[in-house]
Write a protein that holds these residues in place. Structure first.
Motif, PDB file in Angstrom:
ATOM      1  N   PRO A 101     -46.272   3.187  38.434  1.00 10.11           N
ATOM      2  CA  PRO A 101     -45.169   2.394  37.849  1.00 10.11           C
ATOM      3  C   PRO A 101     -45.672   1.109  37.210  1.00 10.11           C
ATOM      4  CG  PRO A 101     -44.604   3.171  40.054  1.00 10.11           C
ATOM      5  CD  PRO A 101     -46.056   3.460  39.870  1.00 10.11           C
ATOM      6  N   ALA A 102     -45.061   0.752  36.098  1.00 12.43           N
ATOM      7  CA  ALA A 102     -45.503  -0.448  35.374  1.00 12.43           C
ATOM      8  C   ALA A 102     -45.340  -1.706  36.213  1.00 12.43           C
ATOM      9  CB  ALA A 102     -44.726  -0.572  34.067  1.00 12.43           C
ATOM     10  N   LYS A 103     -44.290  -1.759  37.031  1.00  9.75           N
ATOM     11  CA  LYS A 103     -44.064  -2.959  37.844  1.00  9.75           C
ATOM     12  C   LYS A 103     -45.124  -3.123  38.919  1.00  9.75           C
ATOM     13  CE  LYS A 103     -40.868  -0.632  41.004  1.00  9.75           C
ATOM     14  NZ  LYS A 103     -39.501  -0.666  41.587  1.00  9.75           N
ATOM     15  N   ALA A 104     -45.822  -2.022  39.262  1.00  5.40           N
ATOM     16  CA  ALA A 104     -46.879  -2.118  40.262  1.00  5.40           C
ATOM     17  C   ALA A 104     -48.197  -2.583  39.662  1.00  5.40           C
ATOM     18  CB  ALA A 104     -47.078  -0.761  40.942  1.00  5.40           C
ATOM     19  N   ARG A 105     -48.308  -2.589  38.336  1.00  6.34           N
ATOM     20  CA  ARG A 105     -49.547  -2.979  37.661  1.00  6.34           C
ATOM     21  C   ARG A 105     -49.469  -4.362  37.041  1.00  6.34           C
ATOM     22  NH1 ARG A 105     -49.689   0.676  33.475  1.00  6.34           N
ATOM     23  NH2 ARG A 105     -47.945   1.938  34.175  1.00  6.34           N
ATOM     24  N   HIS A 106     -48.330  -5.006  37.132  1.00  7.99           N
ATOM     25  CA  HIS A 106     -48.164  -6.340  36.549  1.00  7.99           C
ATOM     26  C   HIS A 106     -47.508  -7.245  37.583  1.00  7.99           C
ATOM     27  CE1 HIS A 106     -49.197  -4.967  32.448  1.00  7.99           C
ATOM     28  NE2 HIS A 106     -48.524  -3.883  32.769  1.00  7.99           N
ATOM     29  N   VAL A 107     -48.112  -8.391  37.810  1.00  9.68           N
ATOM     30  CA  VAL A 107     -47.581  -9.375  38.740  1.00  9.68           C
ATOM     31  C   VAL A 107     -47.242 -10.634  37.948  1.00  9.68           C
ATOM     32  CG1 VAL A 107     -48.033 -10.782  40.779  1.00  9.68           C
ATOM     33  CG2 VAL A 107     -48.918  -8.449  40.662  1.00  9.68           C
ATOM     34  N   PHE A 108     -45.972 -10.994  37.926  1.00 13.43           N
ATOM     35  CA  PHE A 108     -45.532 -12.165  37.185  1.00 13.43           C
ATOM     36  C   PHE A 108     -45.675 -13.403  38.067  1.00 13.43           C
ATOM     37  CE2 PHE A 108     -43.199  -8.597  35.345  1.00 13.43           C
ATOM     38  CZ  PHE A 108     -43.489  -8.772  33.997  1.00 13.43           C
ATOM     39  N   THR A 109     -46.235 -14.438  37.485  1.00 14.82           N
ATOM     40  CA  THR A 109     -46.501 -15.682  38.229  1.00 14.82           C
ATOM     41  C   THR A 109     -45.747 -16.868  37.633  1.00 14.82           C
ATOM     42  OG1 THR A 109     -48.477 -16.066  36.873  1.00 14.82           O
ATOM     43  CG2 THR A 109     -48.775 -14.890  38.964  1.00 14.82           C
ATOM     44  N   ARG A 110     -44.657 -16.587  36.938  1.00  8.29           N
ATOM     45  CA  ARG A 110     -43.845 -17.695  36.416  1.00  8.29           C
ATOM     46  C   ARG A 110     -43.164 -18.410  37.586  1.00  8.29           C
ATOM     47  NH1 ARG A 110     -42.102 -13.314  33.081  1.00  8.29           N
ATOM     48  NH2 ARG A 110     -43.159 -13.314  31.059  1.00  8.29           N
ATOM     49  N   ARG A 111     -42.780 -19.651  37.342  1.00  7.27           N
ATOM     50  CA  ARG A 111     -42.110 -20.419  38.398  1.00  7.27           C
ATOM     51  C   ARG A 111     -40.774 -19.794  38.772  1.00  7.27           C
ATOM     52  NH1 ARG A 111     -44.350 -25.404  39.426  1.00  7.27           N
ATOM     53  NH2 ARG A 111     -45.932 -26.117  37.947  1.00  7.27           N
ATOM     54  N   SER A 112     -40.147 -19.101  37.822  1.00  5.80           N
ATOM     55  CA  SER A 112     -38.853 -18.475  38.090  1.00  5.80           C
ATOM     56  C   SER A 112     -38.980 -17.065  38.654  1.00  5.80           C
ATOM     57  CB  SER A 112     -38.024 -18.422  36.794  1.00  5.80           C
ATOM     58  OG  SER A 112     -38.721 -17.691  35.783  1.00  5.80           O
ATOM     59  N   SER A 113     -40.200 -16.533  38.768  1.00  8.09           N
ATOM     60  CA  SER A 113     -40.390 -15.167  39.241  1.00  8.09           C
ATOM     61  C   SER A 113     -40.395 -15.121  40.771  1.00  8.09           C
ATOM     62  CB  SER A 113     -41.711 -14.598  38.708  1.00  8.09           C
ATOM     63  OG  SER A 113     -41.739 -14.622  37.305  1.00  8.09           O
ATOM     64  N   ASN A 114     -40.120 -13.935  41.282  1.00  9.69           N
ATOM     65  CA  ASN A 114     -40.162 -13.715  42.732  1.00  9.69           C
ATOM     66  C   ASN A 114     -41.617 -13.780  43.190  1.00  9.69           C
ATOM     67  OD1 ASN A 114     -39.917 -12.915  45.372  1.00  9.69           O
ATOM     68  ND2 ASN A 114     -38.635 -11.144  44.941  1.00  9.69           N
ATOM     69  N   PRO A 115     -41.957 -14.664  44.105  1.00  8.93           N
ATOM     70  CA  PRO A 115     -43.375 -14.822  44.500  1.00  8.93           C
ATOM     71  C   PRO A 115     -43.861 -13.781  45.507  1.00  8.93           C
ATOM     72  CG  PRO A 115     -42.036 -16.375  45.720  1.00  8.93           C
ATOM     73  CD  PRO A 115     -41.095 -15.641  44.793  1.00  8.93           C
ATOM     74  N   THR A 116     -43.021 -12.817  45.883  1.00  6.75           N
ATOM     75  CA  THR A 116     -43.409 -11.868  46.926  1.00  6.75           C
ATOM     76  C   THR A 116     -44.615 -11.040  46.510  1.00  6.75           C
ATOM     77  OG1 THR A 116     -41.102 -11.741  47.654  1.00  6.75           O
ATOM     78  CG2 THR A 116     -42.596 -10.009  48.411  1.00  6.75           C
ATOM     79  N   ALA A 117     -44.616 -10.523  45.272  1.00  9.72           N
ATOM     80  CA  ALA A 117     -45.714  -9.667  44.817  1.00  9.72           C
ATOM     81  C   ALA A 117     -47.038 -10.437  44.777  1.00  9.72           C
ATOM     82  CB  ALA A 117     -45.394  -9.088  43.443  1.00  9.72           C
ATOM     83  N   PHE A 118     -47.016 -11.655  44.252  1.00 14.34           N
ATOM     84  CA  PHE A 118     -48.242 -12.440  44.194  1.00 14.34           C
ATOM     85  C   PHE A 118     -48.691 -12.857  45.593  1.00 14.34           C
ATOM     86  CE2 PHE A 118     -50.483 -16.535  43.664  1.00 14.34           C
ATOM     87  CZ  PHE A 118     -51.524 -16.098  42.870  1.00 14.34           C
ATOM     88  N   TYR A 119     -47.752 -13.150  46.455  1.00  8.27           N
ATOM     89  CA  TYR A 119     -48.094 -13.548  47.823  1.00  8.27           C
ATOM     90  C   TYR A 119     -48.762 -12.403  48.568  1.00  8.27           C
ATOM     91  CZ  TYR A 119     -47.449 -15.073  52.649  1.00  8.27           C
ATOM     92  OH  TYR A 119     -47.667 -15.410  53.953  1.00  8.27           O
ATOM     93  N   SER A 120     -48.330 -11.156  48.289  1.00  6.70           N
ATOM     94  CA  SER A 120     -48.942 -10.005  48.954  1.00  6.70           C
ATOM     95  C   SER A 120     -50.386  -9.811  48.516  1.00  6.70           C
ATOM     96  CB  SER A 120     -48.133  -8.740  48.648  1.00  6.70           C
ATOM     97  OG  SER A 120     -48.168  -8.441  47.254  1.00  6.70           O
ATOM     98  N   ILE A 121     -50.744 -10.268  47.311  1.00  7.72           N
ATOM     99  CA  ILE A 121     -52.124 -10.155  46.827  1.00  7.72           C
ATOM    100  C   ILE A 121     -52.993 -11.265  47.427  1.00  7.72           C
ATOM    101  CG2 ILE A 121     -53.597 -10.214  44.783  1.00  7.72           C
ATOM    102  CD1 ILE A 121     -51.323  -9.069  43.192  1.00  7.72           C
ATOM    103  N   VAL A 122     -52.487 -12.480  47.414  1.00 11.74           N
ATOM    104  CA  VAL A 122     -53.277 -13.625  47.869  1.00 11.74           C
ATOM    105  C   VAL A 122     -53.430 -13.613  49.383  1.00 11.74           C
ATOM    106  CG1 VAL A 122     -53.438 -16.130  47.903  1.00 11.74           C
ATOM    107  CG2 VAL A 122     -52.547 -14.961  45.885  1.00 11.74           C
ATOM    108  N   GLY A 123     -52.315 -13.499  50.110  1.00 13.95           N
ATOM    109  CA  GLY A 123     -52.380 -13.471  51.564  1.00 13.95           C
ATOM    110  C   GLY A 123     -52.745 -14.790  52.197  1.00 13.95           C
ATOM    111  N   ILE A 124     -52.509 -15.912  51.507  1.00 18.31           N
ATOM    112  CA  ILE A 124     -52.831 -17.243  52.020  1.00 18.31           C
ATOM    113  C   ILE A 124     -51.549 -18.059  52.078  1.00 18.31           C
ATOM    114  CG2 ILE A 124     -54.086 -19.387  51.589  1.00 18.31           C
ATOM    115  CD1 ILE A 124     -56.263 -17.757  50.273  1.00 18.31           C
ATOM    116  N   ASP A 125     -51.284 -18.629  53.246  1.00 16.61           N
ATOM    117  CA  ASP A 125     -50.084 -19.453  53.405  1.00 16.61           C
ATOM    118  C   ASP A 125     -50.284 -20.876  52.911  1.00 16.61           C
ATOM    119  OD1 ASP A 125     -48.776 -17.305  54.485  1.00 16.61           O
ATOM    120  OD2 ASP A 125     -49.127 -17.884  56.570  1.00 16.61           O
ATOM    121  N   ASP A 126     -51.402 -21.482  53.306  1.00 12.39           N
ATOM    122  CA  ASP A 126     -51.606 -22.894  52.969  1.00 12.39           C
ATOM    123  C   ASP A 126     -53.079 -23.243  53.134  1.00 12.39           C
ATOM    124  OD1 ASP A 126     -51.034 -25.453  52.212  1.00 12.39           O
ATOM    125  OD2 ASP A 126     -50.345 -26.122  54.189  1.00 12.39           O
ATOM    126  N   ILE A 127     -53.482 -24.332  52.499  1.00 12.66           N
ATOM    127  CA  ILE A 127     -54.841 -24.865  52.619  1.00 12.66           C
ATOM    128  C   ILE A 127     -54.723 -26.345  52.951  1.00 12.66           C
ATOM    129  CG2 ILE A 127     -57.060 -25.228  51.477  1.00 12.66           C
ATOM    130  CD1 ILE A 127     -56.420 -22.951  49.611  1.00 12.66           C
TER     131      ILE A 127
END
Length: 299
Positions: A101-127
């Protein structure tokens, strides 16, 4: 004493199906095959035989049956092949289907986008400000800029000493703390050189225009050429403990190794938050974007 040769040890999650069997001493069957591959080929052949004799395929005519059998054998041979990781190709099919699926190959990182997909890739809460990394699975991490001793110009005695020291180090490492070596190609670090120019500029007693122009020229060379156009290899060591205690033990073992000998690691510098973020940004942003941002900040 260092060994003359090394091999990759078997994985800890190796099961009975991963054991390899040699069917013959010569020919194509002389290559060892894992039990799971033999079972896959056997089950595939039985399935093809059943489909071609007991289903609608049996009444479709000789041409269709021949085409079905040849296509099925080709599919079984391909999907039953082994990859470099000793896995069957068919084991990657679920991941491939999830990637289609196209949505599984593209992760949007706009401020208005849902951060769930990007958060699942990074896996970091805070530094934290001191560089302590809080992972989403509850682990704690710390990154170091390391300098090793490897070189093509080593003497045999030095090479043996390094191998023995590395072997001794990994024997002391506990399984509760992961050690990840990160190798990147980044712009050369010019912080110390720029700071030295600034100190020299502040202590300059004679403000001669020629001397000022010479210093400005050196500053431009460092910032616009050496620090922007020339890249070098940097190595980082990321320690990730299951908890704060495991990370503390991993740090103590690393600190003891650096302080006791320079054979394995000559220097290890703990990174703070401002230094960890650019290191992690290479994986998600790319080195080209970093270079463009550096040039934009200089201009």
């Amino acid at each position: 004493m260092a060994k003359l040769s090394y091999k990759v040890p078997s994985a800890l999650n190796r099961s009975f199906l991963d054991h390899e069997i040699t069917l013959s001493k010569g020919g194509w069957a002389a290559k060892p095959s894992p039990i799971k591959q033999l079972l896959f080929f056997g089950g595939g052949l039985l399935a093809v035989l059943w489909f071609s004799t007991s289903t609608f395929v049996a009444s479709s005519g000789p041409v269709a049956i021949t085409f079905f059998v040849l296509w099925s054998l080709a599919a079984i041979t391909y999907f039953g092949g082994l990859m470099k990781t000793k896995e069957l190709r068919i084991q990657r099919v679920p991941a491939f289907l999830a990637y289609l699926p196209a949505k599984a190959r593209h992760v949007f990182t706009r401020r208005s986008s849902n951060p769930t997909a990007f958060y699942s890739i990074v896996g970091i809460d805070d530094i934290d400000e001191d560089g302590l990394i809080h992972f989403s699975d509850g682990g704690k991490g710390q990154a170091y800029l390391v300098v090793g001793s490897a070189s093509y110009l080593l003497f045999d005695k030095d090479r043996i000493g390094i191998l023995d020291r590395v072997d001794s180090f990994w024997r002391k490492v506990e399984t509760t703390c992961e050690h990840t070596i990160i190798t990147t190609k980044e712009p050369q670090r010019i912080y110390h050189q720029v700071a030295n120019l600034e100190r020299r500029n502040r202590t300059l007693q004679v403000r001669d225009p020629d001397l000022i122009e010479l210093q400005n020229e050196q500053y431009d060379i460092l910032t616009k050429h050496v620090g922007a156009k020339f890249t070098s290899i940097h190595q980082y060591l990321l320690l990730k403990g299951k908890n704060a205690g495991a990370l503390r033990k991993g740090h103590q073992i690393l600190q003891a190794e650096v302080g006791g000998s320079t054979l394995m690691i000559k220097e290890a510098t703990m990174l703070d938050c401002e230094e960890v973020q650019p290191m992690l940004r290479v994986f998600y942003q790319g080195i080209d974007d970093d270079l463009r941002n550096l040039k934009a900040s200089l201009n």
